[in-house]
Design a protein around this motif. Structure first.
Motif, PDB file in Angstrom:
ATOM      1  N   ASP A   1       0.872  -1.175   0.000  1.00  0.00           N
ATOM      2  CA  ASP A   1       0.000   0.000   0.000  1.00  0.00           C
ATOM      3  C   ASP A   1       0.910   1.226   0.000  1.00  0.00           C
ATOM      4  O   ASP A   1       1.386   1.648   1.049  1.00  0.00           O
ATOM      5  N   LEU A   2       1.176   1.759  -1.170  1.00  0.00           N
ATOM      6  CA  LEU A   2       2.099   2.885  -1.315  1.00  0.00           C
ATOM      7  C   LEU A   2       1.351   4.201  -1.424  1.00  0.00           C
ATOM      8  O   LEU A   2       0.366   4.307  -2.163  1.00  0.00           O
ATOM      9  N   LEU A   3       1.831   5.188  -0.723  1.00  0.00           N
ATOM     10  CA  LEU A   3       1.319   6.545  -0.848  1.00  0.00           C
ATOM     11  C   LEU A   3       1.608   7.028  -2.268  1.00  0.00           C
ATOM     12  O   LEU A   3       2.705   6.818  -2.771  1.00  0.00           O
TER      13      LEU A   3
ATOM     14  N   CYS B   1       8.241   4.230  -7.107  1.00  0.00           N
ATOM     15  CA  CYS B   1       9.322   3.259  -7.252  1.00  0.00           C
ATOM     16  C   CYS B   1      10.339   3.397  -6.118  1.00  0.00           C
ATOM     17  O   CYS B   1      10.799   2.400  -5.550  1.00  0.00           O
ATOM     18  N   LYS B   2      10.702   4.626  -5.789  1.00  0.00           N
ATOM     19  CA  LYS B   2      11.651   4.854  -4.690  1.00  0.00           C
ATOM     20  C   LYS B   2      11.091   4.338  -3.370  1.00  0.00           C
ATOM     21  O   LYS B   2      11.794   3.699  -2.586  1.00  0.00           O
TER      22      LYS B   2
ATOM     23  N   GLY C   1      15.235  -4.104  -2.196  1.00  0.00           N
ATOM     24  CA  GLY C   1      15.838  -4.749  -3.362  1.00  0.00           C
ATOM     25  C   GLY C   1      15.224  -4.228  -4.636  1.00  0.00           C
ATOM     26  O   GLY C   1      14.514  -3.211  -4.633  1.00  0.00           O
ATOM     27  N   PRO C   2      15.476  -4.937  -5.745  1.00  0.00           N
ATOM     28  CA  PRO C   2      14.967  -4.486  -7.045  1.00  0.00           C
ATOM     29  C   PRO C   2      13.446  -4.549  -7.129  1.00  0.00           C
ATOM     30  O   PRO C   2      12.844  -5.535  -6.689  1.00  0.00           O
ATOM     31  N   VAL C   3      12.858  -3.489  -7.655  1.00  0.00           N
ATOM     32  CA  VAL C   3      11.404  -3.424  -7.785  1.00  0.00           C
ATOM     33  C   VAL C   3      11.003  -2.866  -9.147  1.00  0.00           C
ATOM     34  O   VAL C   3      11.758  -2.134  -9.791  1.00  0.00           O
ATOM     35  N   LEU C   4       9.806  -3.243  -9.530  1.00  0.00           N
ATOM     36  CA  LEU C   4       9.163  -2.717 -10.724  1.00  0.00           C
ATOM     37  C   LEU C   4       7.786  -2.260 -10.300  1.00  0.00           C
ATOM     38  O   LEU C   4       7.022  -3.033  -9.701  1.00  0.00           O
ATOM     39  N   VAL C   5       7.475  -0.987 -10.554  1.00  0.00           N
ATOM     40  CA  VAL C   5       6.140  -0.475 -10.267  1.00  0.00           C
ATOM     41  C   VAL C   5       5.518  -0.009 -11.575  1.00  0.00           C
ATOM     42  O   VAL C   5       6.226   0.252 -12.555  1.00  0.00           O
TER      43      VAL C   5
ATOM     44  N   THR D   1       3.244   3.472 -17.511  1.00  0.00           N
ATOM     45  CA  THR D   1       4.601   3.835 -17.119  1.00  0.00           C
ATOM     46  C   THR D   1       5.100   2.837 -16.092  1.00  0.00           C
ATOM     47  O   THR D   1       4.498   2.676 -15.031  1.00  0.00           O
ATOM     48  N   PHE D   2       6.172   2.154 -16.439  1.00  0.00           N
ATOM     49  CA  PHE D   2       6.862   1.273 -15.502  1.00  0.00           C
ATOM     50  C   PHE D   2       8.092   2.006 -15.007  1.00  0.00           C
ATOM     51  O   PHE D   2       8.766   2.701 -15.778  1.00  0.00           O
ATOM     52  N   ALA D   3       8.375   1.847 -13.738  1.00  0.00           N
ATOM     53  CA  ALA D   3       9.603   2.388 -13.167  1.00  0.00           C
ATOM     54  C   ALA D   3      10.332   1.232 -12.492  1.00  0.00           C
ATOM     55  O   ALA D   3       9.732   0.456 -11.738  1.00  0.00           O
ATOM     56  N   TYR D   4      11.625   1.112 -12.799  1.00  0.00           N
ATOM     57  CA  TYR D   4      12.458   0.054 -12.238  1.00  0.00           C
ATOM     58  C   TYR D   4      13.554   0.681 -11.391  1.00  0.00           C
ATOM     59  O   TYR D   4      14.160   1.678 -11.785  1.00  0.00           O
TER      60      TYR D   4
END
Length: 185
Positions: free
Chosen positions: A36-38, A52-53, A61-65, A112-115
């Motif tokens: 649950d991200l703000l 993403c941050k 670790g590595p994430v993709l949002v 939009t994907f952010a890695y």
């Protein structure tokens, strides 16, 4: 360097299935994690970068949002990143009525994907856009606004999933991610 494992931050099963299908041949082990991200208010890119941050910090670790937007040309690209709230309030069967007083029914589906490699790493953005128009809902109504976004005569909901993945905003963004992954290996 490309990750071998990637935490895709989503609680949406439909979204997860599409991303898994499109990334199936990349060799990346895609794991799903619901957080649950703000979400800040801002541009598509600002929202994705911030999300993403935050996810990288929480996961460690590595994430993709991913952030999906629907931009009406008659509304100067609104509802944009806030489409989720418009859809929640109106429902997909009433959604087309937003443009009832406008001749221009054209819209852009934007994904939009952010890695991020992890905490402290700047996210990399991969964006895909598909031009279409807003119509009365046709086809299954179980995946967001797919039933009212028409591309070349068919709504996303009316298309076979394999065909939709080739032309959709999500498919186009993931094609850019896939190209990047291939170069990073």
């Amino acid at each position: 360097m490309a990750p071998k494992e990637l935490n895709f931050i989503t609680g949406n099963k439909n979204k997860l299935a599409e991303v898994q299908a499109i990334l199936a041949d990349t060799g990346v082990d895609l794991r799903s994690q619901a957080l649950d991200l703000l979400e800040i208010q801002g541009t598509i890119e600002e929202i994705s970068t911030d999300k993403c941050k935050r996810a990288a910090d929480l996961v460690g670790g590595p994430v993709l949002v991913e952030d999906t937007c629907l931009c009406f040309n008659a509304f100067d690209e609104l509802p944009g990143p806030y489409v989720k709230w418009f859809l929640k309030a109106l429902g997909v069967k009433q959604f087309h009525k937003l443009l009832a007083g406008f001749e221009d029914k054209s819209a852009q589906a934007v994904c939009t994907f952010a890695y991020s490699e992890g905490p402290g790493h700047d996210p990399i953005i991969f964006q895909g856009r598909t031009d279409g128009k807003i119509v009365e809902a046709r086809g299954p109504t179980d995946f967001g606004w797919d039933a009212c976004f028409e591309y070349e005569g068919q709504t996303y909901a009316e298309m076979p999933k394999v065909e939709k993945n080739k032309i959709s905003h999500r498919g186009r963004a993931l094609a850019k991610l896939t190209d990047w992954l291939a170069k990073e290996v």
